[in-house]
Design a protein around this motif. Structure first.
Motif, mmCIF file in Angstrom:
data_model
loop_
_atom_site.group_PDB
_atom_site.id
_atom_site.type_symbol
_atom_site.label_atom_id
_atom_site.label_comp_id
_atom_site.label_asym_id
_atom_site.label_seq_id
_atom_site.Cartn_x
_atom_site.Cartn_y
_atom_site.Cartn_z
ATOM 1 N N MET A 79 2.240 7.480 -2.215
ATOM 2 C CA MET A 79 1.458 6.817 -1.157
ATOM 3 C C MET A 79 -0.012 6.872 -1.543
ATOM 4 S SD MET A 79 1.087 7.784 2.912
ATOM 5 C CE MET A 79 2.860 8.000 3.118
ATOM 6 N N ASN A 80 -0.599 5.718 -1.845
ATOM 7 C CA ASN A 80 -2.004 5.726 -2.253
ATOM 8 C C ASN A 80 -2.927 5.865 -1.028
ATOM 9 O OD1 ASN A 80 -2.509 3.144 -1.100
ATOM 10 N ND2 ASN A 80 -1.787 2.141 -2.978
ATOM 11 N N GLY A 81 -4.222 5.945 -1.297
ATOM 12 C CA GLY A 81 -5.187 6.175 -0.226
ATOM 13 C C GLY A 81 -5.221 5.074 0.813
ATOM 14 N N GLU A 129 -2.722 3.051 1.720
ATOM 15 C CA GLU A 129 -1.519 3.147 2.562
ATOM 16 C C GLU A 129 -1.638 4.301 3.557
ATOM 17 O OE1 GLU A 129 1.735 1.462 -0.691
ATOM 18 O OE2 GLU A 129 1.184 3.589 -0.664
ATOM 19 N N LEU A 130 -2.170 5.407 3.074
ATOM 20 C CA LEU A 130 -2.358 6.552 3.960
ATOM 21 C C LEU A 130 -3.358 6.220 5.071
ATOM 22 C CD1 LEU A 130 -1.999 9.471 4.814
ATOM 23 C CD2 LEU A 130 -3.665 10.147 3.041
ATOM 24 N N VAL A 146 -7.674 14.642 1.218
ATOM 25 C CA VAL A 146 -6.374 14.420 0.571
ATOM 26 C C VAL A 146 -6.595 13.989 -0.879
ATOM 27 C CG1 VAL A 146 -4.139 13.261 0.693
ATOM 28 C CG2 VAL A 146 -5.460 13.638 2.795
ATOM 29 N N SER A 183 -0.781 15.211 -0.652
ATOM 30 C CA SER A 183 -0.029 13.954 -0.643
ATOM 31 C C SER A 183 -0.203 13.281 0.707
ATOM 32 C CB SER A 183 1.455 14.204 -0.909
ATOM 33 O OG SER A 183 2.043 14.877 0.191
ATOM 34 N N GLY A 184 0.127 11.988 0.749
ATOM 35 C CA GLY A 184 0.027 11.252 2.005
ATOM 36 C C GLY A 184 0.975 11.791 3.052
ATOM 37 N N LEU A 242 -10.230 10.463 1.380
ATOM 38 C CA LEU A 242 -8.958 10.206 0.721
ATOM 39 C C LEU A 242 -9.167 9.720 -0.706
ATOM 40 C CD1 LEU A 242 -7.258 8.132 3.600
ATOM 41 C CD2 LEU A 242 -7.398 10.632 3.379
#
Length: 295
Positions: A69-71, A73-74, A18, A44-45, A62
């Motif tokens: 949505m950052n890495g 959070e994902l 991602v 994207s997430g 990631l």
């Protein structure tokens, strides 16, 4: 990433990459070209979560710094959707990363970091190492599953065997005559309760494992050899009178019937000998004969 026709995608480990930068996705795709993985790409997430719903992930790579949505959070959402399972994650980030940011990444399932600019050889080697671990884990789980399956089948077979043995022993003890099972070496392997009484034995240990000749007078051994030979040839020998010895060496007269027992392939492996004690009957016949003569 397309795979050769002889490799099924559903048998390959799933690798999620991602990054919201198209150039980085292309670079990673090139890095994993010709690797035995099913590559899942997302920019994207939200797209990543949609594409991986219900999918068993071997590894996720990631980008930390993504919009919306950052890495981190994902990563948190990926593992929250898989209770009891933690997807290993490699984060891609800039070199100027703080120690606190690194620790935060480990809290969300990070197992390693790759710093930009991405070195294709490094990312390939790190990814292959984790994929090898995943494949080993899957092999172990598969073997555990097979062992459990075999254990269940063995348990079911044992239950069926115990039921069969129970029915067999019930039938064995239902006969009014004594029944003795003898293997082809002449060793007694099973007896009925009536047989124990007939042979003057208190427990099966007194008779099982003993040679059948132990319970025959020497003069009768020639006859028993003839019975064995005839039973082997004809499968059944009926109503043959023979003298026997019980455990206390007391003689009794028995009327025996011998039959051959075959295994599932039809190969003989034992004899079933049915013995009826006719000592009293013979004694009565002698007394009756004597009475008739006196009359």
């Amino acid at each position: 990433m397309e795979k050769p026709a002889n490799i099924r995608a559903d048998t390959l480990p799933n690798l999620l990459i991602v990054d919201d930068a198209e150039i980085n996705l292309v670079l990673l795709e090139v890095a994993f070209r010709n690797m035995d993985v099913n590559l899942i790409q997302a920019s994207s997430g939200a797209e990543a979560l949609k594409k991986t719903q219900g999918v068993d992930l071997a590894l996720a790579i990631l980008d930390v710094q993504m919009a919306v949505m950052n890495g981190y959070e994902l990563a948190q959402k990926i593992n929250e959707s898989r209770p009891g399972t933690i997807v290993p994650i490699i984060f891609i980030t800039a070199i100027g990363f703080s120690e606190n940011d690194v620790l935060r990444g480990y809290e969300f399932g990070a197992i390693d970091y790759i710093f930009k600019p991405v070195n294709i050889n490094i990312v390939r080697k790190k990814t292959q190492a984790f994929l090898d671990l995943f494949n080993q884990k899957q092999t172990i789980l598969k073997n555990v599953g097979l062992l459990q399956k075999y254990a269940n089948e063995l348990n079911e077979a044992n239950i069926a065997l115990r039921k069969s043995e129970g029915k067999y022993k019930t039938m064995l003890n239902a006969s009014p005559d004594a029944i003795i099972i003898i293997n082809q070496r002449g060793i007694i392997t099973e007896v009925s309760e009536v047989a124990l009484d007939l042979m003057g034995c208190l427990t099966k240990d007194d008779i099982i494992g003993k040679h059948f000749l132990k319970f025959l007078p020497v003069v009768e051994r020639e006859n028993i050899y003839k019975i064995v030979e005839k039973t082997t040839e004809e499968a059944v020998v009926q109503y043959f009178e023979i003298k026997l010895k019980n455990k206390n060496n007391e003689l009794l007269l028995g009327e025996i019937r011998a039959s051959l027992i075959n295994d599932s392939d039809g190969v003989p492996f034992a004899f079933m000998v049915t013995i009826r004690d006719i000592s009293e009957r013979k004694e009565m016949e002698v007394k009756q004969l004597h009475a008739d003569r006196m009359a």
